[in-house]
Design a protein around this motif. Structure first.
Motif, PDB file in Angstrom:
ATOM      1  N   PRO A  96       0.836  -1.359  -0.013  1.00 52.45           N
ATOM      2  CA  PRO A  96       0.004   0.126   0.093  1.00 52.45           C
ATOM      3  C   PRO A  96       0.832   1.227   0.002  1.00 52.45           C
ATOM      4  CG  PRO A  96       0.073  -1.086   2.001  1.00 52.45           C
ATOM      5  CD  PRO A  96       0.791  -1.952   1.447  1.00 52.45           C
ATOM      6  N   ASP A  97       0.379   2.292  -0.611  1.00 55.44           N
ATOM      7  CA  ASP A  97       1.085   3.770  -0.548  1.00 55.44           C
ATOM      8  C   ASP A  97       1.520   4.126   0.648  1.00 55.44           C
ATOM      9  OD1 ASP A  97       1.984   5.717  -2.353  1.00 55.44           O
ATOM     10  OD2 ASP A  97       0.649   6.909  -1.083  1.00 55.44           O
ATOM     11  N   LYS A 117       7.731  15.186  -5.120  1.00 59.61           N
ATOM     12  CA  LYS A 117       6.208  15.148  -5.932  1.00 59.61           C
ATOM     13  C   LYS A 117       5.256  14.415  -5.457  1.00 59.61           C
ATOM     14  CE  LYS A 117       6.417  15.071 -10.378  1.00 59.61           C
ATOM     15  NZ  LYS A 117       5.828  15.445 -11.746  1.00 59.61           N
ATOM     16  N   ARG A 118       5.551  13.264  -4.526  1.00 57.60           N
ATOM     17  CA  ARG A 118       4.736  12.684  -3.691  1.00 57.60           C
ATOM     18  C   ARG A 118       4.111  13.536  -2.637  1.00 57.60           C
ATOM     19  NH1 ARG A 118       4.343   9.280   0.987  1.00 57.60           N
ATOM     20  NH2 ARG A 118       2.954   7.446   0.496  1.00 57.60           N
ATOM     21  N   GLU A 119       4.806  14.332  -1.771  1.00 61.09           N
ATOM     22  CA  GLU A 119       4.164  15.088  -0.947  1.00 61.09           C
ATOM     23  C   GLU A 119       3.448  16.239  -1.674  1.00 61.09           C
ATOM     24  OE1 GLU A 119       4.284  15.102   2.448  1.00 61.09           O
ATOM     25  OE2 GLU A 119       5.262  13.002   2.351  1.00 61.09           O
ATOM     26  N   GLN A 120       3.626  16.671  -2.677  1.00 63.32           N
ATOM     27  CA  GLN A 120       3.006  17.634  -3.736  1.00 63.32           C
ATOM     28  C   GLN A 120       1.627  17.024  -3.899  1.00 63.32           C
ATOM     29  OE1 GLN A 120       4.523  18.931  -7.155  1.00 63.32           O
ATOM     30  NE2 GLN A 120       2.758  19.921  -7.993  1.00 63.32           N
ATOM     31  N   ARG A 121       1.572  15.874  -4.262  1.00 63.37           N
ATOM     32  CA  ARG A 121       0.171  15.195  -4.649  1.00 63.37           C
ATOM     33  C   ARG A 121      -0.649  15.054  -3.463  1.00 63.37           C
ATOM     34  NH1 ARG A 121       2.605  11.435  -9.247  1.00 63.37           N
ATOM     35  NH2 ARG A 121       2.640  12.853 -10.989  1.00 63.37           N
ATOM     36  N   LYS A 122       0.155  14.839  -2.419  1.00 58.75           N
ATOM     37  CA  LYS A 122      -0.709  14.391  -0.952  1.00 58.75           C
ATOM     38  C   LYS A 122      -1.396  15.582  -0.768  1.00 58.75           C
ATOM     39  CE  LYS A 122       1.373  12.078   2.261  1.00 58.75           C
ATOM     40  NZ  LYS A 122       2.419  11.682   3.268  1.00 58.75           N
ATOM     41  N   LYS A 123      -0.777  16.869  -1.063  1.00 64.68           N
ATOM     42  CA  LYS A 123      -1.389  18.186  -0.568  1.00 64.68           C
ATOM     43  C   LYS A 123      -2.505  18.460  -1.618  1.00 64.68           C
ATOM     44  CE  LYS A 123       2.715  20.162   1.531  1.00 64.68           C
ATOM     45  NZ  LYS A 123       3.756  21.035   1.356  1.00 64.68           N
ATOM     46  N   GLU A 124      -2.238  18.050  -2.771  1.00 67.44           N
ATOM     47  CA  GLU A 124      -3.363  18.228  -3.872  1.00 67.44           C
ATOM     48  C   GLU A 124      -4.548  17.472  -3.544  1.00 67.44           C
ATOM     49  OE1 GLU A 124      -1.311  17.295  -7.494  1.00 67.44           O
ATOM     50  OE2 GLU A 124      -0.206  19.000  -7.598  1.00 67.44           O
TER      51      GLU A 124
END
Length: 144
Positions: A96-97, A117-124
């Protein structure tokens, strides 16, 4: 439990299922392709000659066909590798992610672009969630 019917299955579907299981059984018995194909054509001819019989006769033939398949079933039927009963069934476990959240910072430092990028996508995703469903009520978070 595998034999418990979950819905009413039509006669046509039962016949199609019997045909497929019979051909797979032939495939297990005959390893040479030309012999298997010859037997499969014979099997199809047997099904086709009884195609336009009445429902009562069709039900009797279906029961006889299921009994014949049971009696001629291969002692070691072929299973597809990734199908249930196959040698590789459920072998590949996809982690799992959220597991990446528990990586040590030194491990994360080896892949800086990915984790940025992962942290950015989590915020999005949080912004999307709040737009879609609204902000959570602090009283409902269960802090006592």
């Amino acid at each position: 439990m595998a034999q418990v019917p979950l819905a009413i299955v039509s006669h046509k579907r039962q016949v199609c299922s019997l045909y497929k299981r019979a051909v797979r059984n032939l495939e297990a018995w005959y390893d040479r392709r030309n012999v298997f194909r010859y037997r499969a054509v014979q099997m199809r001819a047997r099904f086709d000659e009884n195609r336009n019989k009445g429902l009562a006769e069709g039900m009797r033939l279906l029961a006889c066909g299921q009994q014949e398949l049971f009696e001629t079933k291969h002692y070691q039927p072929r299973n597809f590798a990734n199908s249930a009963g196959g040698c590789a069934f459920e072998r590949e476990v996809i982690p799992p992610d959220w597991l990446l959240d528990y990586w040590h910072p030194l491990e994360k430092a080896q892949y800086p672009e990915y984790f940025a990028k992962r942290e950015q996508r989590k915020k999005e995703y949080v912004v999307w969630w709040e737009k879609q469903y609204g902000k959570p009520d602090p009283k409902d978070l269960g802090h006592h």
